[in-house]
Structure formats: C-alpha cells, structure tokens
Design a protein around this motif. Structure first.
Motif, PDB file in Angstrom:
ATOM      1  N   LEU A 465     -68.974  15.660  83.532  1.00  0.00           N
ATOM      2  CA  LEU A 465     -67.980  16.317  82.676  1.00  0.00           C
ATOM      3  C   LEU A 465     -67.752  17.736  83.202  1.00  0.00           C
ATOM      4  O   LEU A 465     -68.692  18.526  83.316  1.00  0.00           O
ATOM      5  CB  LEU A 465     -68.446  16.365  81.225  1.00  0.00           C
ATOM      6  CG  LEU A 465     -68.811  15.017  80.582  1.00  0.00           C
ATOM      7  CD1 LEU A 465     -69.182  15.224  79.115  1.00  0.00           C
ATOM      8  CD2 LEU A 465     -67.669  14.020  80.713  1.00  0.00           C
ATOM      9  N   LEU A 466     -66.508  18.053  83.524  1.00  0.00           N
ATOM     10  CA  LEU A 466     -66.157  19.358  84.085  1.00  0.00           C
ATOM     11  C   LEU A 466     -65.706  20.299  82.976  1.00  0.00           C
ATOM     12  O   LEU A 466     -64.774  19.999  82.225  1.00  0.00           O
ATOM     13  CB  LEU A 466     -65.033  19.198  85.124  1.00  0.00           C
ATOM     14  CG  LEU A 466     -64.427  20.479  85.694  1.00  0.00           C
ATOM     15  CD1 LEU A 466     -65.468  21.285  86.464  1.00  0.00           C
ATOM     16  CD2 LEU A 466     -63.229  20.156  86.593  1.00  0.00           C
ATOM     17  N   GLN A 510     -61.957  17.903  82.748  1.00  0.00           N
ATOM     18  CA  GLN A 510     -61.849  16.693  83.558  1.00  0.00           C
ATOM     19  C   GLN A 510     -63.116  15.858  83.419  1.00  0.00           C
ATOM     20  O   GLN A 510     -64.201  16.397  83.164  1.00  0.00           O
ATOM     21  CB  GLN A 510     -61.640  17.074  85.038  1.00  0.00           C
ATOM     22  CG  GLN A 510     -61.238  15.924  85.938  1.00  0.00           C
ATOM     23  CD  GLN A 510     -60.940  16.361  87.360  1.00  0.00           C
ATOM     24  OE1 GLN A 510     -60.973  15.537  88.274  1.00  0.00           O
ATOM     25  NE2 GLN A 510     -60.668  17.650  87.571  1.00  0.00           N
ATOM     26  N   ILE A 511     -62.967  14.533  83.559  1.00  0.00           N
ATOM     27  CA  ILE A 511     -64.119  13.627  83.542  1.00  0.00           C
ATOM     28  C   ILE A 511     -64.214  12.936  84.895  1.00  0.00           C
ATOM     29  O   ILE A 511     -63.302  12.204  85.299  1.00  0.00           O
ATOM     30  CB  ILE A 511     -63.995  12.581  82.423  1.00  0.00           C
ATOM     31  CG1 ILE A 511     -63.971  13.257  81.055  1.00  0.00           C
ATOM     32  CG2 ILE A 511     -65.152  11.585  82.500  1.00  0.00           C
ATOM     33  CD1 ILE A 511     -63.805  12.297  79.896  1.00  0.00           C
ATOM     34  N   LEU A 512     -65.276  13.220  85.623  1.00  0.00           N
ATOM     35  CA  LEU A 512     -65.557  12.538  86.887  1.00  0.00           C
ATOM     36  C   LEU A 512     -66.447  11.338  86.557  1.00  0.00           C
ATOM     37  O   LEU A 512     -67.623  11.505  86.221  1.00  0.00           O
ATOM     38  CB  LEU A 512     -66.252  13.497  87.859  1.00  0.00           C
ATOM     39  CG  LEU A 512     -65.507  14.808  88.150  1.00  0.00           C
ATOM     40  CD1 LEU A 512     -66.355  15.726  89.018  1.00  0.00           C
ATOM     41  CD2 LEU A 512     -64.171  14.539  88.810  1.00  0.00           C
ATOM     42  N   SER A 513     -65.878  10.162  86.594  1.00  0.00           N
ATOM     43  CA  SER A 513     -66.575   8.967  86.101  1.00  0.00           C
ATOM     44  C   SER A 513     -67.946   8.807  86.750  1.00  0.00           C
ATOM     45  O   SER A 513     -68.100   8.862  87.972  1.00  0.00           O
ATOM     46  CB  SER A 513     -65.718   7.725  86.375  1.00  0.00           C
ATOM     47  OG  SER A 513     -64.504   7.810  85.662  1.00  0.00           O
ATOM     48  N   TYR A 520     -66.883   7.448  77.770  1.00  0.00           N
ATOM     49  CA  TYR A 520     -66.050   8.620  77.464  1.00  0.00           C
ATOM     50  C   TYR A 520     -64.848   8.594  78.405  1.00  0.00           C
ATOM     51  O   TYR A 520     -64.990   8.804  79.606  1.00  0.00           O
ATOM     52  CB  TYR A 520     -66.817   9.927  77.657  1.00  0.00           C
ATOM     53  CG  TYR A 520     -68.003  10.092  76.741  1.00  0.00           C
ATOM     54  CD1 TYR A 520     -67.881   9.859  75.375  1.00  0.00           C
ATOM     55  CD2 TYR A 520     -69.237  10.492  77.228  1.00  0.00           C
ATOM     56  CE1 TYR A 520     -68.960  10.010  74.525  1.00  0.00           C
ATOM     57  CE2 TYR A 520     -70.327  10.665  76.393  1.00  0.00           C
ATOM     58  CZ  TYR A 520     -70.182  10.414  75.038  1.00  0.00           C
ATOM     59  OH  TYR A 520     -71.255  10.560  74.196  1.00  0.00           O
ATOM     60  N   THR A 521     -63.676   8.299  77.875  1.00  0.00           N
ATOM     61  CA  THR A 521     -62.466   8.277  78.698  1.00  0.00           C
ATOM     62  C   THR A 521     -61.680   9.545  78.458  1.00  0.00           C
ATOM     63  O   THR A 521     -61.751  10.164  77.394  1.00  0.00           O
ATOM     64  CB  THR A 521     -61.588   7.067  78.349  1.00  0.00           C
ATOM     65  OG1 THR A 521     -61.154   7.183  76.988  1.00  0.00           O
ATOM     66  CG2 THR A 521     -62.370   5.774  78.537  1.00  0.00           C
ATOM     67  N   VAL A 584     -69.680  14.677  71.842  1.00  0.00           N
ATOM     68  CA  VAL A 584     -70.102  14.097  73.115  1.00  0.00           C
ATOM     69  C   VAL A 584     -71.609  14.272  73.224  1.00  0.00           C
ATOM     70  O   VAL A 584     -72.130  15.376  73.033  1.00  0.00           O
ATOM     71  CB  VAL A 584     -69.412  14.780  74.306  1.00  0.00           C
ATOM     72  CG1 VAL A 584     -70.052  14.352  75.617  1.00  0.00           C
ATOM     73  CG2 VAL A 584     -67.923  14.450  74.313  1.00  0.00           C
ATOM     74  N   VAL A 585     -72.311  13.194  73.502  1.00  0.00           N
ATOM     75  CA  VAL A 585     -73.766  13.224  73.639  1.00  0.00           C
ATOM     76  C   VAL A 585     -74.130  12.849  75.066  1.00  0.00           C
ATOM     77  O   VAL A 585     -73.669  11.830  75.587  1.00  0.00           O
ATOM     78  CB  VAL A 585     -74.449  12.267  72.640  1.00  0.00           C
ATOM     79  CG1 VAL A 585     -75.964  12.270  72.854  1.00  0.00           C
ATOM     80  CG2 VAL A 585     -74.112  12.656  71.201  1.00  0.00           C
TER      81      VAL A 585
END
Length: 617
Positions: A465-466, A510-513, A520-521, A584-585
């Motif tokens: 998670l950025l 941003q979310i880096l998968s 978490y999308t 978010v956990v």
C-alpha cells in the motif's frame, strides 16, 4: 553601401525609392520594405524628399543594428530537466530539454557596484548583499521555471556558437526567479572570456514601479527561430497576479508585447533608460478571452531576490516571501459593518459602536496554525493598519505610490522581519477594542503543498500500500485543470487549512498487488485520507510513519494476537465535510517479507523516501 550593413537591407531601400518614383504607386505615407515611404506621386518625390527619406531610413537601420549590441547581455539557456513521477514517487520521468532566456547582471571579478548593479539594504537592514559574492562567476538572472528540476544547464550568447556550462545557485519558485552562474574562463588559453566583452544590464531600483504606458522591449529567444528576438510594447497594468509556476499571488507587470515560449527568463527593458523593469515569466496562450497579455516579475521583487540570494544562498525557506497566514473577508457591505459594531460617521457612534471610515478595514475569517499571526490574531478581528498603512476595505494599501494588495507590502519583507498590525477586536459591553501587535513574519506553509520543484516526493509503502502526502503535483496526475481529480481531495486542496494539529493530509495513493493486501482493491479503498493508526490520530506523514513503525516494534517486542495486526483508519471523501470511515488491517509479521516481494516485482528500490527514518525491519 552607405545605406546599410546587410545587402538585404540595402536592397530594401533601393526598392523603396524605385517604388515611390513610379507614377500610380503605393499611397503616400505607406511603409515599403519596413522603411518610411514618400508620397507616391512622381511630382512630389523631389530629390530633397528622397534624400530625407534615405537619411531617416539609414538612422532606423542603425538603431535596429544597435539593438543586438545593446542587448548582448541577454543569453539563451539550454536546459535539461527531469521531473519526479508523483504517481510512482520512487522513480523519475523521462528527461526533457528546453530553451529559455536570461540576462547577465554581474561579470566575474567585479563587485556588484562595479557592474552597474545597485544592491540596496532592506528597510530592516537585513539581509544585505555581499559585494564579494561569487567573485569568480558571471551571474545571470532568469525565471525559476526555466531551470526547475534542472540536471544540466548551458549558457549561450547571441550570435555565438559556444555554450558555457552553468549551474543554478539560487531559486525562488514562489516568485519564479533564479540565478545561474558561469565560472570565469581560466583554461590557460589566450582566448578571451566572451562575457567580459558584454555590458551587464542594471535592474531598476527596488522602490520603482513603471508608470502605465512606459515603452518596453521584451528580449529573449522565443520559439520560431534561433536568433535574439526583440518585441516592443508598453506597460499596461501593475497589480497582483497569479503566478502559474508557483501557484502563488504576487505583484506583476502586464505588457502588450509578445511573450512566447522561450522568452521566459528574458528581461523586460525600459526603452528610455535601458534598465531591467522585470523578468518575463508567463502569458495568456490559447485563450479566446485575452490577447496581448504577458506578465513579468517586477524589478522590486528581482532586487529583493538577488539581495537575499547573495546572503542566504539557496535556502528557499529564508528566500520565501512571507504572509500573515489569514483568510480575509472584505468589509464593503454596510449591513455587515453595522452588525459587527462599525459606523462610518463619527456623529453616529452609539453604544457598543466604533467609528471606522467606510473604506477601511478587513475581517479575519480564519487563522492558519503556525502562521505569522497564530495565537495573536483571532477570527472576527478587524485589521485596520499594517506598519502604519491603512488597510482598505478591499484589502489594499497605498504602497510605492500605488493602490496595491496588502500582500505586496509583505512580499517586500523577509522571514524574521517584524511588522506592526493594528486591529479592532470585539470587547463585549465595551464595544470594539483597539490592539496593536508586533508580528514576526513567516513563510506560508499550506496544509496541501502547492507546486513543488527540485525536491523528491515523500512516500512510504507498507504491505504493497503506497502512502504519500496530498499535494498539487499529485492531483496534477489527473490533468492540470484538476477537473478529473477526486472531489474529496480537491476540496482538501482548495479549502483545507492547518488547524487542530493537522500539518499534512496523508493519502493511500496506490495499491501494488501483493499477498499482504489480497482483497483490498483500488476501487474499494483507493485514494482515501488516513485518519488514524491503531486509534492514534494522524496529522502528518512523519507521524503516520512513526505510528506504523511503532506497531511493528510492538509486535517484535511482544508477539501476540493483539500486536500482530495494525489497523489503519481511512476517510472516504473530504475530512472537511464528514467522511465515511474505512478500515484496512495489515499483518505486521509479514511487512518485512512483503517489502522484499514488492521491491522485486515492481522495481521499487526502497520502501520509503530518503527523508523518512529507515523501517524497523
């Protein structure tokens, strides 16, 4: 051959004479070949008339030729720059090359006074120019946006092929000004230093603003050619404008001379005195509602910048133009003035009323935390004087013989200078009470950073998670006009202020998968504002990182179900209008391995920006 130095110009003069002597030619008084023509009638074109026309034409040619020599101090800047990627802040964008203009204001080996450049002390006596500053360098004044994020700069004189390596020595993005230095030539050869053969141009005095209709030349190297360009016009307006580069408001000169891409950084020159009245920095382009409007940074701000740069170097926090740090409401409505206890006639003063002329005073709507007037001025106060200058109801003051916005006076000062502010404050049964404060001026630090240059973005990655501080540069990823940027983040940018301990807005950008963030999308939790970590409120980027690192350390010190998970509370929408909370956990025990996976998958060299402390793992 006596008619001009260049064959083309001689040809034009001959063509002009032949055309005028022919019956039925061009109408009298027309311009032919760029020269004044005689009446078309052959009978009227006497030998005396022809001689006078030729003499006038020769004088005009000589004046045109002299411009290149007169403005030899104006140079072309070849700049290579590389902007950060604010969407992927661990990397940079592709390098770009551009052309700008600049002007020589001091030669190497000469004191500033010897170069015809008069550096004056500020009224407070600080900072003063060091006459020995940069003794071995030629100094050029230009626009900050010309050299913003510069990695390499070369300086080239007009009509010369050689380029000279330069370096940026000071920048003030707020006023779109910069200084570039070129080391004096000392390579052991007998070839002379070209810049020593050029006369530097002098900046107009700091307390001078040109009258309207002052004739000016805009000199530089705009698109459309390689040689020096000189356009002419007049000063059409002097007032505060929005500077597009630094998204700040400051005093500017408006001119009707053409200012195009490449002119930026070039001087605006007084045709009569030959002094620099300003530095070209922007114009209205591609608009249907404005024509022939170009803007220049006035000499008052140029002088202030150079004085400070010589003493303070490139510390923009000290170079910055200070402000009070308040939001103001104009007091031009009679009902509003009466409601807050003001009367515009001394004969009408009643109980709990105070006389104040109808054209004086502005209402304080808000005060920013940490600003110049924080803890001294309150919302509801009425500002009436600044250093003895009456503040008009439209927030203007009389300064430099003009009616200018109050910020113009403040921009003449430096951080640390002290000004006196007189105000009226509600005193209950006693009516309005007059108070005077000595205010130590500070630079403006907004809740959401405006345009940033010559800096690296701040960011941190936890579990793919950025997170990064909200900034205008980040919002520009949706386009310069911001119309497609998330509405909640726009609201924070336009209306958010530092209050209640809030110093920055931290955003999940941003979310880096990765295995750590499965489920978490970005559609469900992306672009949210961080409110708290494990119940601790987040007010800044450094505070957020501290909370996350502490959560990891707590697990290392005492592994348990309670310490294994870190809870990040997010706000969907603007925190100004009440936001929907999201949670978010992350599994703290997997953060170290997740950092390695993300680095390998996405080419992220480090999980956080250099100014943040290293992760606990």
């Amino acid at each position: 051959t006596a008619l001009g130095r260049r064959a083309g110009r001689v040809h034009s003069v001959r063509w002009c004479l032949q055309r005028q002597s022919a019956p039925g030619g061009a109408p009298g008084g027309a311009h032919c070949g760029g020269l004044a023509c005689l009446p078309a009638s052959a009978e009227a074109a006497t030998s005396v008339d022809v001689a006078e026309a030729v003499t006038a034409s020769v004088i005009e040619i000589e004046e045109i030729d002299d411009l290149e020599q007169r403005y030899g101090a104006v140079v072309k800047l070849h700049v290579t720059s590389q902007r950060p990627d604010w969407l992927n802040p661990w990397q940079k964008r592709t390098a770009e090359r551009s052309i700008g203009s600049g002007v020589l204001i001091k030669q190497a080996g000469k004191a500033w006074d010897d170069s015809g450049f008069r550096l004056t002390k500020d009224e407070s006596g600080k900072p003063t120019a060091n006459e020995q500053g940069f003794p071995d360098d030629h100094i050029f004044l230009t626009a900050a946006h010309v050299v913003a994020d510069c990695t390499f700069v070369e300086v080239q004189m007009s009509n010369m092929t050689e380029r000279h390596r330069g370096r940026v020595i000071s920048v003030l993005h707020q006023a779109d000004l910069a200084l570039v230095a070129v080391r004096r030539k000392d390579d052991g050869t007998e070839e002379p230093d070209a810049f020593m053969n050029v006369e530097p141009l002098t900046i107009a005095p700091r307390d001078y603003l040109p009258p309207l209709r002052t004739p000016i030349h805009v000199v530089g190297f705009p698109v459309g050619g390689d040689e020096l360009s000189v356009t002419e016009g007049v000063v059409s307006r002097v007032e505060v404008q929005t500077y597009s580069h630094g998204t700040s408001r400051a005093l500017a000169l408006t001119v009707d001379a053409a200012i195009n891409s490449g002119n930026s950084g070039g001087p605006l020159i007084d045709v009569i005195t030959g002094t620099i009245l300003g530095v070209a920095f922007q114009s209205y382009a591609g608009t249907s509602y404005a024509e022939n409007q170009g803007h220049a940074v006035p000499s008052s701000l140029c002088q202030r910048f150079v004085n400070a740069a010589l003493c303070l170097g490139n510390d923009e926090s000290m170079l910055a133009m200070p402000v009070l740090g308040v939001s103001l409401q104009l007091l031009q409505n009679n009902s509003l003035r009466t409601m807050i206890g003001l009367t515009k006639s001394p004969k009408d003063v009643g109980k709990n009323e105070t006389y104040l002329p109808g054209n004086v005073g502005v209402l304080v709507a808000d005060v920013e935390q940490g600003s110049s007037v924080d803890e001294l001025v309150r919302p509801g106060d009425i500002l009436v004087e600044l250093d003895g200058l009456p503040i008009a109801s439209d927030s203007s003051v009389s300064y430099m013989d003009k009616k200018l916005e109050m910020v113009t006076y403040l921009h003449g000062k430096y951080a640390g200078d002290v000004v006196k502010v007189k105000l009226l404050r509600g005193g209950g049964q006693a009516g309005l009470e007059e108070k005077t404060f000595d205010i130590e001026l500070k630079r403006h630090v907004p809740l959401v950073q405006r345009s940033q240059y010559d800096v690296k973005p701040s960011f941190v990655i936890y579990g793919g998670l950025l997170f990064q501080p909200l900034s205008l540069d980040f919002l520009h990823c949706w386009g310069r006009d911001l119309k497609d940027a998330p509405a909640g983040l726009q609201q924070e940018f336009f209306y958010g202020v530092r209050r209640g301990g809030r110093e920055e807005i931290v955003v999940l950008s941003q979310i880096l998968s990765d295995e750590a963030n499965t489920g978490y999308t970005f559609d469900s939790i992306g672009l949210e504002v961080v409110q708290a970590v494990n119940g601790v409120d987040v007010y800044s980027m450094s505070g957020f990182v501290e909370c996350m690192d502490n959560a990891y350390q707590a697990y290392v010190d005492a592994p348990s179900r309670d310490t294994r998970f870190v809870r990040v509370e997010l706000a969907r929408g603007s925190t100004l209008s009440g936001a929907t909370p999201y949670l978010v956990v992350l599994d703290v025990s997997d953060l170290a391995e997740s950092a390695e996976r993300v680095s390998e998958r996405y080419g992220v060299s480090r999980d956080r920006s250099p100014e943040l402390p290293d992760g606990k793992w």
